[in-house]
Write an enzyme that holds these catalytic residues in place. Sequence first.
Site, PDB file in Angstrom:
ATOM      1  N   GLU A 150       0.843  -1.194   0.000  1.00 38.25           N
ATOM      2  CA  GLU A 150       0.000   0.000   0.000  1.00 38.25           C
ATOM      3  C   GLU A 150       0.877   1.241   0.000  1.00 38.25           C
ATOM      4  OE1 GLU A 150      -1.685   0.161   4.321  1.00 38.25           O
ATOM      5  OE2 GLU A 150      -1.241  -1.897   3.793  1.00 38.25           O
ATOM      6  N   LYS A 187       2.811   4.518   1.062  1.00 40.35           N
ATOM      7  CA  LYS A 187       3.264   5.084   2.333  1.00 40.35           C
ATOM      8  C   LYS A 187       2.810   6.536   2.332  1.00 40.35           C
ATOM      9  CE  LYS A 187       7.293   5.172   5.361  1.00 40.35           C
ATOM     10  NZ  LYS A 187       7.124   6.521   5.900  1.00 40.35           N
ATOM     11  N   ASP A 244       2.251  10.303   3.353  1.00 38.01           N
ATOM     12  CA  ASP A 244       3.162  11.251   3.980  1.00 38.01           C
ATOM     13  C   ASP A 244       2.345  12.256   4.782  1.00 38.01           C
ATOM     14  OD1 ASP A 244       5.507  12.394   4.651  1.00 38.01           O
ATOM     15  OD2 ASP A 244       5.965  13.211   2.672  1.00 38.01           O
ATOM     16  N   TYR A 282      -4.308   2.142   8.415  1.00 39.93           N
ATOM     17  CA  TYR A 282      -3.417   1.168   7.787  1.00 39.93           C
ATOM     18  C   TYR A 282      -2.993   0.030   8.713  1.00 39.93           C
ATOM     19  CZ  TYR A 282       0.183   4.216   9.876  1.00 39.93           C
ATOM     20  OH  TYR A 282       0.935   4.965  10.723  1.00 39.93           O
ATOM     21  N   LYS A 338      11.326   3.487  -0.322  1.00 42.48           N
ATOM     22  CA  LYS A 338      11.259   4.950  -0.384  1.00 42.48           C
ATOM     23  C   LYS A 338      11.404   5.460  -1.825  1.00 42.48           C
ATOM     24  CE  LYS A 338      11.086   7.241   3.014  1.00 42.48           C
ATOM     25  NZ  LYS A 338      11.668   7.421   4.349  1.00 42.48           N
ATOM     26  N   CYS A 377       4.963  47.984 -14.995  1.00 41.72           N
ATOM     27  CA  CYS A 377       4.755  46.690 -15.645  1.00 41.72           C
ATOM     28  C   CYS A 377       5.935  46.382 -16.573  1.00 41.72           C
ATOM     29  CB  CYS A 377       3.451  46.732 -16.441  1.00 41.72           C
ATOM     30  SG  CYS A 377       3.222  45.295 -17.489  1.00 41.72           S
ATOM     31  N   CYS A 412       4.201  46.658 -20.366  1.00 35.75           N
ATOM     32  CA  CYS A 412       3.629  47.878 -20.953  1.00 35.75           C
ATOM     33  C   CYS A 412       4.064  49.135 -20.208  1.00 35.75           C
ATOM     34  CB  CYS A 412       2.107  47.796 -20.979  1.00 35.75           C
ATOM     35  SG  CYS A 412       1.365  48.004 -19.362  1.00 35.75           S
ATOM     36  N   CYS A 416      -0.740  45.093 -12.795  1.00 34.58           N
ATOM     37  CA  CYS A 416      -0.454  46.097 -13.810  1.00 34.58           C
ATOM     38  C   CYS A 416      -1.747  46.849 -14.068  1.00 34.58           C
ATOM     39  CB  CYS A 416       0.024  45.396 -15.082  1.00 34.58           C
ATOM     40  SG  CYS A 416      -0.167  46.398 -16.566  1.00 34.58           S
ATOM     41  N   CYS A 455      -2.277  46.717 -22.005  1.00 38.13           N
ATOM     42  CA  CYS A 455      -1.048  45.960 -21.749  1.00 38.13           C
ATOM     43  C   CYS A 455      -1.043  44.728 -22.643  1.00 38.13           C
ATOM     44  CB  CYS A 455      -0.981  45.556 -20.281  1.00 38.13           C
ATOM     45  SG  CYS A 455       0.407  44.452 -19.929  1.00 38.13           S
TER      46      CYS A 455
HETATM   47  S1  IVH Z   1       2.424   0.393   8.758  1.00 38.01           S
HETATM   48  C1  IVH Z   1       4.849  -1.402  12.596  1.00 38.01           C
HETATM   49  N1  IVH Z   1       1.419   1.472   6.656  1.00 38.01           N
HETATM   50  O1  IVH Z   1       5.219   5.256   8.086  1.00 38.01           O
HETATM   51  C2  IVH Z   1       4.716  -0.171  11.767  1.00 38.01           C
HETATM   52  N2  IVH Z   1       2.808   2.817   8.029  1.00 38.01           N
HETATM   53  O2  IVH Z   1       8.017   4.343   9.239  1.00 38.01           O
HETATM   54  C3  IVH Z   1       3.444  -0.225  11.002  1.00 38.01           C
HETATM   55  N3  IVH Z   1       3.017   5.145   7.232  1.00 38.01           N
HETATM   56  O3  IVH Z   1       5.047   6.194  11.351  1.00 38.01           O
HETATM   57  C4  IVH Z   1       3.323   0.936  10.110  1.00 38.01           C
HETATM   58  N4  IVH Z   1       1.745   4.917   5.468  1.00 38.01           N
HETATM   59  O4  IVH Z   1       2.999   6.737  10.095  1.00 38.01           O
HETATM   60  C5  IVH Z   1       2.203   1.670   7.728  1.00 38.01           C
HETATM   61  N5  IVH Z   1       0.413   2.298   4.730  1.00 38.01           N
HETATM   62  C6  IVH Z   1       1.191   2.491   5.809  1.00 38.01           C
HETATM   63  C7  IVH Z   1       1.780   3.720   6.090  1.00 38.01           C
HETATM   64  C8  IVH Z   1       2.587   3.858   7.213  1.00 38.01           C
HETATM   65  C9  IVH Z   1       2.492   5.759   6.181  1.00 38.01           C
HETATM   66  C10 IVH Z   1       3.936   5.778   8.206  1.00 38.01           C
HETATM   67  C11 IVH Z   1       3.537   5.546   9.624  1.00 38.01           C
HETATM   68  C12 IVH Z   1       4.802   5.218  10.382  1.00 38.01           C
HETATM   69  C13 IVH Z   1       5.852   5.285   9.339  1.00 38.01           C
HETATM   70  C14 IVH Z   1       6.704   4.042   9.472  1.00 38.01           C
END
Ligand code: IVH
Length: 693
Positions: free
Chosen positions: A118, A120, A122, A230, A319, A413, A416, A431, A437
Site C-alpha cells: 500500500e 506510504k 506522507d 493502515y 522509499k 509593468c 507595458c 499592472c 497591456c
Molecule cells: S504500517 C509497525 N502502513 O510510516 C509499523 N505505516 O516508518 C506499522 N506510514 O510512522 C506501520 N503509510 O505513520 C504503515 N500504509 C502504511 C503507512 C505507514 C504511512 C507511516 C507511519 C509510520 C511510518 C513508518
Amino acid sequence: MTNADQSLLDEVARLRAELDDANHRYYVLDDPSLTDADYDRRLRRLQELEAAHPALVTPDSPTQRVGAPPDAGFPEIEHAVPMLSLDNAFSEEELAAFVARVAERLEVEGDAIAFCCEPKLDGAAVSLVYEEGVLITGATRGDGRTGEGITSNLRTLRSIPLRLRGDAPPALLEVRGEVTIDHASFEAMNARARAEEAKVFANPRNAAAGSLRQLDPRVTATRPLTFSAYQVARIEPPQGDATHSALMAHLGDFGFRTSRELAVVTGAAGIIDYCRRLGEKRDGLDYDIDGVVIKVDDLRLQRELGFVARAPRWAIAFKFPAQEQTTRLNDVEFQVGRTGAITPVARLEPVSVAGVTVSNATLHNADEIARLGVMIGDTVAIRRAGDVIPQVVRVMKELRPSDAREIVFPERCPVCEAEIERLEGEVVARCSGGLYCAAQRKEALKHFASRRALDIDGLGEKLIEALVERDWVTTPADLFRLEAERLAELPRMGAKSSENLVAALAKARATTLARFIYALGIREVGEATAANLARHFGTLEALMSAEQADLEAVEDVGPIVAAHVHTFFRQPHNRETVDDLIACGLRWEEEAVGERPQPLAGQTWVLTGTLASMTRDEGKARLQALGAKVAGSVSKKTAGLVAGEAAGSKLEKAMQLGVPVLDEAAFLERLAAWEAGERERASHQGSDEEGEA
Ligand code: IVH
C-alpha cells in the site's frame, strides 16, 4: 412513553443515521449522497432537537464533533502497543533482500509468500481507541511509547467514525493510520493563509501535523484533514481475520477509509512490479506519498517473524525519491497574468525533483518573498508534488553568498510600463494597463479562445502573440473581423490554415451563454460559476443589469465574486466589447431559468473512448450540468460508464464490476430525457413559487 416521545426519538435516530451515512459516503467512500444544503438542513434540525432536549445528546452524535472547549495542553497517552517505525529499502535489490530474509526465517520459498502493498502516506501518524464501538481516545505517535492525547481534535475529522458502523462492534479496537491533506485542499489552504497573512505551511505533512496540534478544536475543524487507516494494533475479541488485507477490508466495514491502492502480491517480483507501477502513478495522485509499505499479509506469519529493535521483521518501507530538493536561485522574473496580476517567478539552477527537471518555481507575491526572506543567489529548498507548480519552501540563509542580491519588485509593468498597483488589503500587485497591456491582452485572448471558453480551433498561443504584436487584434471582437487573405501574411500561415481559422471563428460564433460568460474572463468567474450565472439569469441582459444582491443570490456566488461581476459590467469598455461581440454575430440559445434540478446528483459517472457526436469534455459538462460528478476511473461505486468507440480497460473493469454501461446511442437518448426532464421541472418550479407568493 408517549407517541410524541417515540416519534422524537425516531427522528433523532434517523437524522443521526442519515448524517453519519452522508459523512461516510463523502469522506470515506468519495461518493457523496447528500448535497451540502441537504446535509446542513439535517444537521441544523438535529441541533435544534438536541438543544430542546439536552438529555438526548450523546457523545457520538454528529453534532458533537466540535464540542470540546480549547485544551490547556495535551495529556500524555501511553500506547498499549508501541508505535514502531519501519526499516527502509531504497532499491529493488534491497526489496529482494527483504524477501530473502523473510523467506529464510520462515523456511519457505520467497515466491510463495503473499505481501500486502500500500502507499506510504506522507502525513502524521495517529492511533485511535474504540471501546464497545465508541471512539474513546486519539493520540499522536510521540516517541512511539507515549503520544499526545488529541482526542478533541481528531473528533473533528469526518473521516473518523465517532461510532463504528455495523451492529456488532468489537469490545476493543485500536486502529492506526495517517492524517493527510490532499494537494488541492493544501493549495487552497495556503492561498487563503497568504491572503490573510497567516501561517503558510511548507508541505501537506507539516500542515497536517500542525493542524492536529491546535489547542482549539474549532481551528482543527477548519482544516481539510483526512484519516486513512493502515493497521490494527489491538482487537478484542479476535475477529478471525487471517490476513492484513482481510483486516483492512474489515476496517472498511467499520467505517474507516483505507487505501484504494492496496494490493496483495507474491514474492519479490510482485513487490517490485507494484512499486514500479505506484511510482508511475505518483504524480497523478492528489496526495503525497513517500513510498510503498510492504507487509507480510498472513497475520500468523507476522507473529512468527516478530520484531527487531524498533521495527517489525514482517514489513519494510520502499522509499521514492524526495519531492523536495535544494538548488540555487539564479534570478527572479515578473510575469503578467490575464487580470494583470504580477507573479514573481524564480529562475532556478535546473534540478531533478522526483524524476522531473525543474528550472522555474513560483514565488507567489511580494509578501511571500518577504516571508521567505529570499535573495538572488540563495540556496533554496523547492518542492514539487503532482501537477502543482513547484514552490520555493525554504531558504538556506546560512549558505548565502556574499554577492547575494535583493529582489526588487518593479514599480512599472515589465511589459507595458503602466504603473503597478497594489490595492489596500490585497496581496497581489497588478499592472494597471488593462487591455492596453500587451501581456494582459494576450492572456485575455488566449483565455477567450481556449477549449472550455469559445473553443476556437487553430487559434493557439503563437498566433495570438503574432496578432497582438502587430496590433491586428485588441479586443476579442477583432478576432471575428480577421480576413483569410491578411492572415496568410503571418509567418507559418498558409492560405489553407488561414481559411481554416476563419471557418473555426465562424463556427465559434454559435456558443452557449455559460461559455460566453466564462470567455469574458471576469475575475474569479470560472467555468462552474459561469454556468451557474447563465442558468440563474437565463439571458445576458438580465446578468448585465443584475445588482450586487441579485448576484449574491446565485448558487456558490459570494460577495467577492458578485462584486467582480458587478464591476465588470459597469465598465463602459467591457459593455462595448460585449456589444461588439454580439454585433459580430455571437449567439446562443437562452438557458432555462430556475433552480438547478439535478437528476444525477450524488452519482459518479465515467466517460471513455471516442464519441462521434460530441467531445468528451462536452459529454462531461452535460453530465455535470445534471448534477453528476465525472471521474477518471471506474470503481464499484460508479453509477454508469459512457463507452464510445475504442473503449478499453475502463469498459472491461465496468463489466467486471457490474457497472451499467451506455453506448453512445443510449447515452444520447438518456441525456435527452434527463435534460428534457430538467427543463420541465424547472418551469414547474417557477410556477409553484409564483403560486405561493
Ligand atoms: S504500517 C509497525 N502502513 O510510516 C509499523 N505505516 O516508518 C506499522 N506510514 O510512522 C506501520 N503509510 O505513520 C504503515 N500504509 C502504511 C503507512 C505507514 C504511512 C507511516 C507511519 C509510520 C511510518 C513508518
